[in-house]
Motif scaffolding. Structure first.
Motif, mmCIF file in Angstrom:
data_model
loop_
_atom_site.group_PDB
_atom_site.id
_atom_site.type_symbol
_atom_site.label_atom_id
_atom_site.label_comp_id
_atom_site.label_asym_id
_atom_site.label_seq_id
_atom_site.Cartn_x
_atom_site.Cartn_y
_atom_site.Cartn_z
ATOM 1 N N PRO A 39 -24.336 9.450 -1.171
ATOM 2 C CA PRO A 39 -25.555 9.911 -0.494
ATOM 3 C C PRO A 39 -26.599 10.449 -1.467
ATOM 4 O O PRO A 39 -27.799 10.272 -1.252
ATOM 5 N N THR A 40 -26.142 11.096 -2.537
ATOM 6 C CA THR A 40 -27.078 11.644 -3.525
ATOM 7 C C THR A 40 -27.862 10.533 -4.194
ATOM 8 O O THR A 40 -29.095 10.617 -4.351
ATOM 9 N N ALA A 41 -27.167 9.468 -4.592
ATOM 10 C CA ALA A 41 -27.847 8.331 -5.211
ATOM 11 C C ALA A 41 -28.793 7.655 -4.219
ATOM 12 O O ALA A 41 -29.911 7.265 -4.564
ATOM 13 N N TRP A 42 -28.365 7.551 -2.979
ATOM 14 C CA TRP A 42 -29.194 6.939 -1.935
ATOM 15 C C TRP A 42 -30.468 7.747 -1.713
ATOM 16 O O TRP A 42 -31.555 7.191 -1.532
ATOM 17 N N ASP A 43 -30.334 9.080 -1.750
ATOM 18 C CA ASP A 43 -31.463 9.974 -1.495
ATOM 19 C C ASP A 43 -32.592 9.821 -2.512
ATOM 20 O O ASP A 43 -33.731 10.216 -2.240
ATOM 21 N N ALA A 44 -32.285 9.259 -3.675
ATOM 22 C CA ALA A 44 -33.312 9.093 -4.703
ATOM 23 C C ALA A 44 -34.406 8.126 -4.247
ATOM 24 O O ALA A 44 -35.559 8.239 -4.672
ATOM 25 N N ASP A 45 -34.043 7.176 -3.374
ATOM 26 C CA ASP A 45 -35.010 6.208 -2.850
ATOM 27 C C ASP A 45 -34.464 5.639 -1.546
ATOM 28 O O ASP A 45 -33.979 4.509 -1.506
ATOM 29 N N PRO A 46 -34.528 6.413 -0.464
ATOM 30 C CA PRO A 46 -33.917 5.986 0.797
ATOM 31 C C PRO A 46 -34.363 4.606 1.273
ATOM 32 O O PRO A 46 -33.526 3.771 1.642
ATOM 33 N N ALA A 47 -35.647 4.351 1.262
ATOM 34 C CA ALA A 47 -36.144 3.068 1.774
ATOM 35 C C ALA A 47 -35.689 1.905 0.895
ATOM 36 O O ALA A 47 -35.174 0.891 1.387
ATOM 37 N N GLY A 48 -35.878 2.065 -0.408
ATOM 38 C CA GLY A 48 -35.497 0.997 -1.330
ATOM 39 C C GLY A 48 -34.003 0.756 -1.354
ATOM 40 O O GLY A 48 -33.540 -0.409 -1.366
#
Length: 343
Positions: free
Chosen positions: A136-145
């Motif tokens: 989730p932390t990595a995802w949060d860096a660019d949620p849309a992308g």
């Protein structure tokens, strides 16, 4: 004695692996897990089958002869095989082009094994399970992308799975980016938009969806929730299952005490409690009905087997016969309340 014979009752083999190994306890061998499963018995009822992890215990690159030997081994315990977990963690679904290609290739290999087991006749039901292999932390860096990449990878994986007649179930667990809340999970499923893409509900994990772990804005239960307030919990579970039940094609019975836990290399996720844990927050047999029945109380019959999932228990607990009898007894109660009979 209740005569329901569906859904079939399966035990998961991956609790012998998940959270084990370096930094934790030794892996429990596959044969030991099979033996414990086959030995469990409650009032003459036994487990019908097992769901398999295609890692550690089993080689994803096994030959067709190896697949036949696997079928013979499991069948020798009078057990069937159901759902399979694809070992996709070497290539995150939102990773580089090469990593995403590796993800899809692991799905392809898993689907080949699944297809062969079905052809042999030992696998009458089941899906191939996947997750985003991303935090989730990595995802949060660019949620849309990152969501766009996950969706693209899942679509490619679905297209490959369709060639083998397989369905893919995305695991609803708070430790997987883009799948870490009920809303992000729903958005991912809707965006993938493939007929063979579905959801795998695990009661221990989906309870944490209602609590907003890893994504506070998607909380359903109020902050500082009083667990004695059963009506509010029921309402939260109804909200959750109304959204995700239509997608659910694979189901794990489990208990959770409302906390997170991780061991070995596994990130913190919903703590799987023992079936009769007094700290468990779920009325397991009752609450399974939110997933197995629609809003009108009718059985969905969306899957032919259900599986117990209890990961990251100490090996001493895992090798105790009573553990498996307690689990089986709980599974039987679920089937008594929400099962059906087929001749």
């Amino acid at each position: 004695m209740n005569e329901n014979n569906y859904p079939k009752l399966h035990n998961a083999m991956w609790p012998g692996v998940v959270g084990k190994g370096p930094g934790s306890e030794p892996i429990i061998p596959f044969d030991t897990m099979l033996e414990k499963t086959a030995a469990a018995e409650v009032d003459g009822v036994k487990f019908d089958g097992v769901d398999l992890a295609l890692f550690e215990h089993l080689d994803i690159n096994m030959s067709d002869d190896d697949i036949k030997r696997l079928a013979d081994k499991v069948g020798g315990y009078d057990l069937k095989i159901g759902s399979l977990v694809a070992p996709i963690w070497g290539g995150p679904a939102m990773g580089t082009k090469e990593e995403r290609a590796q993800f899809v290739e692991m799905v392809r290999k898993s689907c080949h094994i699944g297809q062969k087991l079905s052809e042999i006749g030992i696998r009458p039901s089941g899906v191939v399970r996947i997750d985003s292999a991303s935090s989730p932390t990595a995802w949060d860096a660019d949620p849309a992308g990152n969501s766009k990449l996950i969706v693209q990878t899942f679509q490619e994986a679905c297209d490959v799975a369709a060639e083998y007649g397989e369905k893919l179930a995305a695991e609803g667990e708070i430790c997987w980016g883009g799948m870490h809340s009920w809303k992000t999970m729903l958005e991912t499923l809707e965006a993938v938009d493939r007929p063979n893409m579905g959801f795998q509900a695990d009661m221990a994990h989906t309870l944490l969806y209602t609590m907003g772990y890893n994504r506070e804005q998607d909380r359903i239960l109020p902050e500082n929730f009083d667990w004695s307030d059963r009506k509010t919990l029921n309402d939260a579970l109804k909200t959750l299952t109304k959204a995700l039940r239509p997608w659910t094609i694979d189901f794990h019975v489990a208990q959770n005490d409302g906390t997170v836990f991780g061991s070995g290399s596994h990130d913190k996720t919903g703590r799987h409690c023992q079936a009769l844990d007094p700290n468990g927050k779920l009325d397991v047999a009752h609450d399974a009905g939110y997933w197995l029945r629609d809003e009108n109380g009718q059985l969905t019959k969306a899957f032919k087997h259900i599986c117990w999932d209890g990961c990251m228990f100490p090996n001493e607990v895992m090798t105790r016969p009573q553990t498996w009898n307690d689990i089986l007894a709980t599974m039987i109660k679920v089937r008594q309340l929400h099962g059906w009979y087929e001749a």
